[in-house]
Design a protein around this motif. Sequence first.
Motif, mmCIF file in Angstrom:
data_model
loop_
_atom_site.group_PDB
_atom_site.id
_atom_site.type_symbol
_atom_site.label_atom_id
_atom_site.label_comp_id
_atom_site.label_asym_id
_atom_site.label_seq_id
_atom_site.Cartn_x
_atom_site.Cartn_y
_atom_site.Cartn_z
ATOM 1 N N ALA A 231 38.846 47.667 32.620
ATOM 2 C CA ALA A 231 38.858 48.321 31.316
ATOM 3 C C ALA A 231 40.202 48.047 30.645
ATOM 4 N N CYS A 232 40.180 47.770 29.364
ATOM 5 C CA CYS A 232 41.406 47.563 28.594
ATOM 6 C C CYS A 232 41.991 48.941 28.283
ATOM 7 N N ARG A 233 43.136 49.235 28.819
ATOM 8 C CA ARG A 233 43.719 50.577 28.692
ATOM 9 C C ARG A 233 44.035 50.963 27.248
ATOM 10 N N ASP A 234 44.378 49.995 26.427
ATOM 11 C CA ASP A 234 44.756 50.304 25.044
ATOM 12 C C ASP A 234 43.578 50.233 24.071
ATOM 13 N N ASP A 235 42.375 49.978 24.584
ATOM 14 C CA ASP A 235 41.197 49.855 23.723
ATOM 15 C C ASP A 235 39.979 50.417 24.462
ATOM 16 N N PRO A 236 39.790 51.739 24.439
ATOM 17 C CA PRO A 236 38.701 52.375 25.183
ATOM 18 C C PRO A 236 37.340 51.742 24.889
ATOM 19 N N GLY A 237 36.575 51.544 25.946
ATOM 20 C CA GLY A 237 35.250 50.960 25.822
ATOM 21 C C GLY A 237 35.229 49.448 25.886
ATOM 22 N N ARG A 238 36.400 48.833 25.893
ATOM 23 C CA ARG A 238 36.498 47.371 25.944
ATOM 24 C C ARG A 238 36.922 46.947 27.346
ATOM 25 N N PHE A 239 36.411 45.806 27.795
ATOM 26 C CA PHE A 239 36.740 45.272 29.110
ATOM 27 C C PHE A 239 37.249 43.842 28.980
ATOM 28 N N GLY A 240 37.980 43.389 29.978
ATOM 29 C CA GLY A 240 38.465 42.022 30.000
ATOM 30 C C GLY A 240 38.684 41.564 31.425
ATOM 31 N N LEU A 241 38.771 40.258 31.588
ATOM 32 C CA LEU A 241 38.996 39.682 32.919
ATOM 33 C C LEU A 241 40.473 39.710 33.271
ATOM 34 N N HIS A 242 40.737 39.816 34.552
ATOM 35 C CA HIS A 242 42.087 39.751 35.132
ATOM 36 C C HIS A 242 42.024 38.691 36.218
ATOM 37 N N GLY A 243 42.994 37.792 36.241
ATOM 38 C CA GLY A 243 42.978 36.690 37.185
ATOM 39 C C GLY A 243 43.408 37.074 38.589
ATOM 40 N N LEU A 244 42.664 36.573 39.562
ATOM 41 C CA LEU A 244 42.996 36.683 40.977
ATOM 42 C C LEU A 244 42.903 35.279 41.578
ATOM 43 N N ALA A 245 43.555 35.075 42.693
ATOM 44 C CA ALA A 245 43.407 33.838 43.453
ATOM 45 C C ALA A 245 42.725 34.196 44.767
ATOM 46 N N ALA A 246 42.241 33.190 45.466
ATOM 47 C CA ALA A 246 41.667 33.397 46.794
ATOM 48 C C ALA A 246 42.163 32.283 47.702
ATOM 49 N N VAL A 247 42.453 32.638 48.924
ATOM 50 C CA VAL A 247 42.889 31.671 49.923
ATOM 51 C C VAL A 247 41.924 31.754 51.102
ATOM 52 N N ARG A 248 41.619 30.626 51.683
ATOM 53 C CA ARG A 248 40.719 30.585 52.841
ATOM 54 C C ARG A 248 41.583 30.637 54.099
ATOM 55 N N LEU A 249 41.568 31.802 54.759
ATOM 56 C CA LEU A 249 42.357 32.001 55.970
ATOM 57 C C LEU A 249 41.457 31.868 57.196
ATOM 58 N N ALA A 250 41.932 31.146 58.191
ATOM 59 C CA ALA A 250 41.125 30.873 59.387
ATOM 60 C C ALA A 250 40.605 32.157 60.029
ATOM 61 N N ARG A 251 41.415 33.175 60.092
ATOM 62 C CA ARG A 251 41.020 34.413 60.774
ATOM 63 C C ARG A 251 40.225 35.381 59.898
ATOM 64 N N HIS A 252 40.275 35.208 58.574
ATOM 65 C CA HIS A 252 39.684 36.206 57.694
ATOM 66 C C HIS A 252 38.684 35.656 56.689
ATOM 67 N N GLY A 253 38.550 34.365 56.578
ATOM 68 C CA GLY A 253 37.688 33.786 55.549
ATOM 69 C C GLY A 253 38.374 33.879 54.191
ATOM 70 N N TRP A 254 37.587 33.975 53.121
ATOM 71 C CA TRP A 254 38.166 34.072 51.781
ATOM 72 C C TRP A 254 38.855 35.427 51.616
ATOM 73 N N TYR A 255 40.085 35.355 51.149
ATOM 74 C CA TYR A 255 40.898 36.557 50.957
ATOM 75 C C TYR A 255 41.476 36.504 49.546
ATOM 76 N N ARG A 256 41.145 37.507 48.721
ATOM 77 C CA ARG A 256 41.585 37.521 47.319
ATOM 78 C C ARG A 256 43.000 38.078 47.201
ATOM 79 N N LEU A 257 43.751 37.479 46.278
ATOM 80 C CA LEU A 257 45.158 37.822 46.060
ATOM 81 C C LEU A 257 45.411 38.117 44.584
ATOM 82 N N ASP A 258 46.238 39.097 44.331
ATOM 83 C CA ASP A 258 46.631 39.447 42.969
ATOM 84 C C ASP A 258 48.150 39.274 42.862
ATOM 85 N N PRO A 259 48.604 38.121 42.364
ATOM 86 C CA PRO A 259 50.044 37.866 42.299
ATOM 87 C C PRO A 259 50.718 38.471 41.070
#
Length: 194
Positions: free
Chosen positions: A97-125
């Motif tokens: 949700a866009c905090r400054d515009d109630p009722g509006r939504f937007g995408l936020h970027g994340l990355a994912a890394v493939r770790l041998a022990r965990h599979g795909w793991y999402r990261l928010d840098p």
Amino acid sequence: MSDYLHCSAIVDWQDPRIMRKARELSVACTSENALAKRSFEFVRDAVRDPVPGAALAISASEVLGTGSGCSFAKTHLLAALLRANRIAAGLCYQRLACRDDPGRFGLHGLAAVRLARHGWYRLDPTRGADGLGIGEFSPPVERFARNAVEAGEGNLPEVWTEPLPIVIEAMRASVDCIDLARRIPDIELVGAMR
């Protein structure tokens, strides 16, 4: 998995500056997890948010060169650094949700890394707005700067090899970060994805 290692115009890991930084980050790392964590923390801590009025960096090499980037741009750099060190990496997104515009939504970027022990793991840098929240590297638990908790918010489950076209189009059309906030792309979620 080779698709998550390729070089492109946005995730341009073969740029000499990216390759140098990737080698630098790999020094003294004794495991894939250690290198992924070090790369993640570099992007989160060293790449600052863009300032109003400044052109947006889009490609990984532009982000490294300017030292600034929005959430999308930071994930482009993180994926490039990981791929330069032969670690499979992709891009994913949250719908928030866009905090400054109630009722509006937007995408936020994340990355994912493939770790041998965990599979795909999402990261928010990123660091959350006003210092609230910070992405952390703590597999297998995913810790984002901001969690999807409100109605209509959610984590998109896909891991893409390239940024979504609507994200790149919005970035290219935007004069600066303020303009991008007005143009922030959105994808409506189907079902109760979290």
